[in-house]
Write a protein that holds these residues in place. Structure first.
Motif, PDB file in Angstrom:
ATOM      1  N   ASP A  44      76.333 119.435  -7.555  1.00 47.54           N
ATOM      2  CA  ASP A  44      75.359 118.429  -7.970  1.00 47.54           C
ATOM      3  C   ASP A  44      74.597 117.862  -6.774  1.00 47.54           C
ATOM      4  OD1 ASP A  44      77.339 116.955  -6.755  1.00 47.54           O
ATOM      5  OD2 ASP A  44      77.692 115.603  -8.448  1.00 47.54           O
ATOM      6  N   ASP A  45      74.788 118.460  -5.611  1.00 47.07           N
ATOM      7  CA  ASP A  45      74.156 117.992  -4.385  1.00 47.07           C
ATOM      8  C   ASP A  45      72.782 118.647  -4.219  1.00 47.07           C
ATOM      9  OD1 ASP A  45      73.632 116.859  -1.941  1.00 47.07           O
ATOM     10  OD2 ASP A  45      74.990 118.164  -0.818  1.00 47.07           O
ATOM     11  N   ASN A  46      71.881 118.355  -5.166  1.00 46.75           N
ATOM     12  CA  ASN A  46      70.541 118.939  -5.162  1.00 46.75           C
ATOM     13  C   ASN A  46      69.656 118.132  -6.105  1.00 46.75           C
ATOM     14  OD1 ASN A  46      70.524 120.350  -7.971  1.00 46.75           O
ATOM     15  ND2 ASN A  46      72.446 121.022  -7.026  1.00 46.75           N
ATOM     16  N   ASP A  47      68.378 118.436  -6.123  1.00 54.49           N
ATOM     17  CA  ASP A  47      67.429 117.664  -6.921  1.00 54.49           C
ATOM     18  C   ASP A  47      67.612 117.839  -8.428  1.00 54.49           C
ATOM     19  OD1 ASP A  47      66.236 116.573  -4.687  1.00 54.49           O
ATOM     20  OD2 ASP A  47      64.662 118.095  -4.568  1.00 54.49           O
ATOM     21  N   ALA A  48      68.289 118.904  -8.855  1.00 53.79           N
ATOM     22  CA  ALA A  48      68.454 119.170 -10.287  1.00 53.79           C
ATOM     23  C   ALA A  48      69.729 118.565 -10.860  1.00 53.79           C
ATOM     24  CB  ALA A  48      68.440 120.675 -10.553  1.00 53.79           C
ATOM     25  N   GLY A  49      70.657 118.117 -10.023  1.00 59.31           N
ATOM     26  CA  GLY A  49      71.942 117.636 -10.513  1.00 59.31           C
ATOM     27  C   GLY A  49      72.924 118.776 -10.691  1.00 59.31           C
ATOM     28  N   LEU A  50      73.962 118.559 -11.497  1.00 59.76           N
ATOM     29  CA  LEU A  50      75.017 119.558 -11.660  1.00 59.76           C
ATOM     30  C   LEU A  50      74.465 120.827 -12.286  1.00 59.76           C
ATOM     31  CD1 LEU A  50      78.058 120.200 -11.414  1.00 59.76           C
ATOM     32  CD2 LEU A  50      78.337 119.297 -13.733  1.00 59.76           C
ATOM     33  N   THR A  51      74.587 121.928 -11.566  1.00 61.66           N
ATOM     34  CA  THR A  51      74.095 123.212 -12.069  1.00 61.66           C
ATOM     35  C   THR A  51      74.795 124.342 -11.328  1.00 61.66           C
ATOM     36  OG1 THR A  51      72.081 124.467 -12.581  1.00 61.66           O
ATOM     37  CG2 THR A  51      72.183 123.427 -10.427  1.00 61.66           C
ATOM     38  N   ALA A  52      74.780 125.528 -11.921  1.00 55.20           N
ATOM     39  CA  ALA A  52      75.384 126.706 -11.294  1.00 55.20           C
ATOM     40  C   ALA A  52      74.358 127.342 -10.365  1.00 55.20           C
ATOM     41  CB  ALA A  52      75.835 127.703 -12.359  1.00 55.20           C
TER      42      ALA A  52
END
Length: 220
Positions: free
Chosen positions: A32-40
């Motif tokens: 989740d350490d990105n602009d989109a949040g929790l994602t694969a």
């Protein structure tokens, strides 16, 4: 325990497994350490994880035996100038944050673009500022919810969210084939598919991730 009780318990166990399972052909790391949040996110792909200044890029790599993932942040788009130390992850959970697979063989993902102008609107998604790669498949979030990510071409893709952990039933579809306003807190930011990286692009794959959980279990 009679046969009816046994079958009832067996079906309950089956539903628990179906309702919390990630199904994908690709390597991934959930973060989740990105602009989109929790994602694969894909393995061995340098991507713009934080678009706002100071811009940061991230890349995940697997060790040779597939038991560990290393996460490193960079200040350049080629991921050559490292920022800070490396983070090591092992013993992943089955779902959600920090779950991963290094043993899958594919590397399929959809690039979800963020479009905006600092002055005026980009409501036709012409000015791509950054993109987040979303791995193709069904992913359980660890909180009883899940989502599927799918693309069939560089202009057709969607993300569908579900209120269960197994991408089953009717979900809420976000059609990334069209330019859509996603944030207006500071400036108007729009989202749209920016690319599709995969070996094959058939629409049948969209349904595979929703049915694979059941079909695998029925063959056991």
């Amino acid at each position: 325990m009679n046969m009816i009780q046994f079958l009832a318990l067996s079906m309950m166990s089956l539903l628990v497994i179906i309702n919390a399972q990630t199904v994908t052909d690709s390597r991934f790391f959930m973060d989740d350490d990105n602009d989109a949040g929790l994602t694969a996110l894909p393995i061995d792909v340098c991507f713009n994880s934080n678009g706002a200044p100071p811009t940061r890029y991230t890349r995940y790599t697997c060790n040779a035996v597939g038991t560990q993932v290393t996460k490193i942040k960079y200040s350049d788009e080629a991921c050559t100038v490292q920022e800070g130390g490396a983070q090591l992850y092992e013993n992943p959970p089955s779902c959600g944050l920090y779950s991963f697979s290094c043993t899958n063989t594919a590397n399929n993902y959809m690039a979800v673009g963020a479009y905006f102008n600092f002055v005026g609107n980009d409501n036709t998604c012409q000015n791509l500022q950054s993109s987040i790669p979303s791995v193709i498949g069904c992913f359980c979030n660890g909180d009883g919810t899940s989502y599927t990510s799918f693309c069939s071409s560089n202009t057709v893709g969607n993300i569908t969210t579900y209120t269960n952990g197994g991408c089953s039933g009717t979900g809420t579809i976000e059609d990334l084939s069209v330019c859509k306003l996603v944030d207006d807190s500071v400036i108007n930011v729009y989202a749209k598919i920016a690319g599709c990286n995969r070996a094959t692009t058939t629409d049948k794959d969209y349904y595979k991730y929703k049915t694979m959980n059941i079909s695998k279990l029925l063959r056991m």
